[in-house]
Design a protein around this motif. Structure first.
Motif, PDB file in Angstrom:
ATOM      1  N   LEU A 605       0.815  -1.209   0.000  1.00 15.43           N
ATOM      2  CA  LEU A 605       0.000   0.000   0.000  1.00 15.43           C
ATOM      3  C   LEU A 605       0.851   1.263   0.000  1.00 15.43           C
ATOM      4  O   LEU A 605       1.977   1.270   0.503  1.00 15.43           O
ATOM      5  N   GLU A 606       0.284   2.321  -0.540  1.00 17.69           N
ATOM      6  CA  GLU A 606       0.863   3.650  -0.399  1.00 17.69           C
ATOM      7  C   GLU A 606      -0.276   4.636  -0.190  1.00 17.69           C
ATOM      8  O   GLU A 606      -1.415   4.407  -0.624  1.00 17.69           O
ATOM      9  N   ILE A 621      -3.379   0.374  -3.780  1.00 18.80           N
ATOM     10  CA  ILE A 621      -2.479  -0.765  -3.916  1.00 18.80           C
ATOM     11  C   ILE A 621      -1.417  -0.432  -4.954  1.00 18.80           C
ATOM     12  O   ILE A 621      -1.696   0.170  -5.991  1.00 18.80           O
ATOM     13  N   THR A 622      -0.193  -0.826  -4.666  1.00 17.99           N
ATOM     14  CA  THR A 622       0.899  -0.543  -5.592  1.00 17.99           C
ATOM     15  C   THR A 622       1.872  -1.711  -5.584  1.00 17.99           C
ATOM     16  O   THR A 622       1.623  -2.751  -4.964  1.00 17.99           O
ATOM     17  N   SER A 623       2.991  -1.554  -6.261  1.00 17.56           N
ATOM     18  CA  SER A 623       4.018  -2.596  -6.266  1.00 17.56           C
ATOM     19  C   SER A 623       4.875  -2.470  -5.019  1.00 17.56           C
ATOM     20  O   SER A 623       4.866  -1.447  -4.329  1.00 17.56           O
ATOM     21  N   ALA A 624       5.651  -3.527  -4.741  1.00 19.86           N
ATOM     22  CA  ALA A 624       6.536  -3.497  -3.586  1.00 19.86           C
ATOM     23  C   ALA A 624       7.541  -2.355  -3.709  1.00 19.86           C
ATOM     24  O   ALA A 624       7.867  -1.674  -2.736  1.00 19.86           O
ATOM     25  N   LYS A 625       8.038  -2.112  -4.956  1.00 20.05           N
ATOM     26  CA  LYS A 625       9.022  -1.047  -5.164  1.00 20.05           C
ATOM     27  C   LYS A 625       8.424   0.320  -4.858  1.00 20.05           C
ATOM     28  O   LYS A 625       9.020   1.132  -4.145  1.00 20.05           O
ATOM     29  N   ALA A 628       7.880   0.765  -1.171  1.00 20.32           N
ATOM     30  CA  ALA A 628       9.135   1.055  -0.469  1.00 20.32           C
ATOM     31  C   ALA A 628       9.563   2.495  -0.690  1.00 20.32           C
ATOM     32  O   ALA A 628      10.063   3.163   0.217  1.00 20.32           O
ATOM     33  N   LYS A 629       9.370   2.989  -1.918  1.00 20.40           N
ATOM     34  CA  LYS A 629       9.698   4.391  -2.200  1.00 20.40           C
ATOM     35  C   LYS A 629       8.849   5.331  -1.347  1.00 20.40           C
ATOM     36  O   LYS A 629       9.335   6.320  -0.811  1.00 20.40           O
ATOM     37  N   ALA A 630       7.563   5.018  -1.243  1.00 14.82           N
ATOM     38  CA  ALA A 630       6.672   5.877  -0.479  1.00 14.82           C
ATOM     39  C   ALA A 630       7.027   5.868   1.004  1.00 14.82           C
ATOM     40  O   ALA A 630       6.905   6.876   1.693  1.00 14.82           O
TER      41      ALA A 630
END
Length: 664
Positions: A605-606, A621-625, A628-630
């Motif tokens: 999540l972000e 919902i987003t990607s793991a990358k 992690a950036k968020a």
């Protein structure tokens, strides 16, 4: 005070010393000096000790002992004089009066007792009365606080006899103010007998207050006694009177049922083997009140007498077989069979989902996460999709794997179903703000909720919980809780936010948790309304950043699904931290338990921001990358592998502005 105490003993009274203002201050100073008491809590502790005996086992005293009395009052010269009326074959009615608090005892209920006039009346420092009566030969009466009263309608009359005590003149009142006045020795020479009406009411009160348990084994077996004493002495949790509240005491009382100990015997063992181990022991009156309440609550909620004992396990096994000999030996005894369901060969109906693979229709589930992480916002997005359609949680560039994991929680719902929301934390205006923020962040399809689809209850205005004390020493559904259960019919989803405010009992008490959660799940199934409880992890886990749920493991056992909003390092992404590499943390929603789908399903999540003013946000919902950036905007390693640390061919990246823009 010593001479008065000796005279009572010489006249045949069984007495004992009770804390005075002097002994209380000595104890307070000693506790503060040893670091066991915060000075800020000293006044509260003084109040607690005002009527606490200085000796243990006073309730077992039954013989006058002038020599022992002389020793006690030599050690504590100004100690108050305590007497258990039951040990002296008397019953005392304590008629309470408090001008400061504006109450007096109920004269109407006193008249119902049809008591004769008594020549022995002691006046208390606050203006109340202790009226003394003799008991018939061989008759015992159990002490009862708030005699003939209820929590909602107190009588301000206490019955003091076996298990309780009164203070005798010339003892001083709380803080050394005022004194008890009256001539007990002279007045007790010709005491009238207590009325038959009082004895009958006392007997009915005892029967009413004592819930009945079904015993498979005999109570108070020697081996049960020994095992419970060892548990009390070595393993039972310790609480402090006036510091930890009543939960530890009540839980200890409840546990004694599981050890196969009868109620009265349980209180005796707790007084003898557990209470002395506490830094600040409970008075006998408080221990019997709150410990007995815990015991009774365990009985009411289906606690099994002796379930922790070997005797119970033997009896349980033996009860399944008959005692006949010969070729019938060992066969099951004749008992009523359990009702059998009739199976046919038709295909069962498909399982109904509110949110496919995540939230089954008409069942109880939970959403846990540490405070401030965004549980209520996530629950709001799910509720909005149930009402008005759309995705419970939208997506932003997830990988194929992430998309598969998301499954139903990222699918568009049709909407058109009603939601009931009970909030103890946020007022109605705050609920509106969150809704509009999520709408402007494109997470909700409608700018305003349709009143026909949303039933919003501001519990901050109503007050109270769904489950709490029942006024009879146990716990059950409150009137508010019963009204809530009756409302579930016709709703597709009910949200309880947060659990801690709705469940006003010990979250570690298995019998309480089981009774509440089982009844709630059963009502959810009967009404077809999915119930989602929002909760916090335990305090120690919240401080450490871990996820989980608070209280008994039965919280996990009782629900059909459990979602955890948590931080995780399992992203596979590396970050810089002062020139060092470590795993990147990120937020995720994980299905920790799923009775009808695959467990451990999770999505990254972000927070999706839309620049304001004001800034709007929602979960997506987003990607793991990207997650992690968020979560680590200043520390993500460059994608091209051009180095692993600043000065080594790479540089730190900040979260791209596009991640905080209007992109869908």
């Amino acid at each position: 005070m010593k001479e008065a105490a000796l005279e009572y003993a010489r006249q045949g009274y069984v007495i004992f010393p009770v804390h005075s203002a002097t002994t209380i201050e000595e104890r307070i100073e000693r506790k503060i000096a040893t670091g066991k008491l915060d000075p800020a809590d000293a006044d509260e502790r003084r109040g607690k000790l005002a009527k606490v005996p200085l000796v243990k086992g006073w309730h077992n005293l039954d013989t006058p002992d002038p020599a022992q009395v002389d020793k006690w009052w030599t050690q504590w010269p100004d100690a108050k004089i305590g007497m258990s009326p039951g040990a002296n074959k008397m019953a005392v009615l304590d008629l309470d009066v408090d001008a400061d608090k504006g109450f007096t005892y109920c004269r109407e209920r006193l008249d119902r007792l049809n008591l004769p006039d008594t020549c022995l009346v002691v006046t208390t420092p606050r203006g109340g009365e202790h009226r003394y009566y003799a008991l018939p030969e061989g008759v015992k009466v159990k002490s009862c606080n708030n005699f003939m009263g209820t929590k909602e309608d107190p009588s301000h009359i206490d019955l003091k006899s076996t298990g309780g005590f009164v203070l005798l003149p010339p003892s001083l009142g709380k803080g050394g103010n005022g004194a008890y006045r009256g001539n007990v020795i002279e007045g007790s020479k010709d005491l009238p007998l207590v009325s038959k009406e009082l004895l009958e009411i006392a007997e009915r009160t005892r029967d009413k207050d004592a819930p009945k348990a079904e015993w498979l084994i005999e109570p108070d077996l020697p081996e049960s006694d020994a095992d419970s004493i060892e548990w009390l002495s070595k393993k039972a949790r310790h609480g402090t009177s006036g510091v930890d509240g009543n939960s530890t005491l009540a839980a200890t009382g409840a546990a004694m049922l599981s050890w196969g100990i009868s109620r009265d015997r349980a209180m005796e063992l707790m007084l003898e083997h557990w209470n002395p181990l506490l830094d600040e022991p409970w008075s006998e009156e408080e221990l019997r009140l709150h410990g007995g309440s815990g015991y009774d609550s365990a009985v009411r909620n289906g606690g099994v007498p002796g379930e922790w004992t070997k005797a119970y396990k033997r009896a349980e096994k033996a009860s399944m077989f008959s005692k006949v000999e010969g070729d019938q030996a060992g066969k099951p005894a004749e008992v009523a069979p359990l009702p059998l369901e009739t199976w046919d060969r038709t295909e069962p109906p498909p399982r109904k989902w509110l949110v496919e693979d995540w939230i089954p229709a008409g069942r109880l589930g939970s959403l846990y996460g540490k405070g401030g992480l965004g549980k209520s916002l996530l629950a709001l997005q799910i509720a909005a999709a149930v009402m008005h359609g759309g995705k419970p949680v939208a997506t932003r560039d997830p990988s194929d794997k992430d998309r598969a994991e998301a499954s139903g929680i990222a699918k568009t719902l049709q909407g058109g179903q009603r939601v009931l929301w009970l909030s103890w934390e946020d007022e109605t205006d705050e609920f509106k703000r969150r809704w509009r923020q999520a709408y402007h962040a494109k997470a909700i399809t409608e700018e305003y909720p349709d009143p026909a689809w949303l039933g919003l209850v501001d519990m901050r205005k109503i007050g109270g919980a769904l489950w709490g004390p029942d006024g009879a020493g146990g716990f059950n559904w409150t009137e508010t809780g019963k009204r809530f259960l009756s409302m579930l019919e016709g709703y597709a989803l009910a949200v309880i936010d947060p659990l801690a405010a709705a469940f006003m009992s010990s979250e570690i008490d298995r019998s309480q948790v089981r009774a509440f959660a089982s009844a709630l799940d059963r009502q959810a199934e009967e009404s077809g309304c999915a119930v989602l409880i929002v909760g916090h992890p335990p305090k120690e886990e919240e401080r450490s950043g871990k996820s989980g749920y608070s209280g008994s493991t039965d919280w996990r056992n009782a629900v059909r699904y459990m979602m955890l909003l948590e931080t995780s390092d399992e992203t596979g992404i590396q970050v810089h931290d002062d020139g060092k590499e470590r795993k990147a943390g990120a937020l995720r929603l994980r299905l920790d338990k799923a009775s009808y789908a695959r467990e451990d399903r999770h999505v990254w999540l972000e927070r999706h921001y839309v620049k304001g003013p004001p800034t709007q946000l929602a979960w997506r919902i987003t990607s793991a990358k990207n997650a992690a950036k968020a979560y680590n905007p200043d520390k993500i390693i460059p994608e091209c592998g051009s180095g692993t640390a600043s000065g080594q061919g790479g540089s730190r990246k900040k979260l791209p502005l596009s991640a905080r823009s209007d992109d869908p």
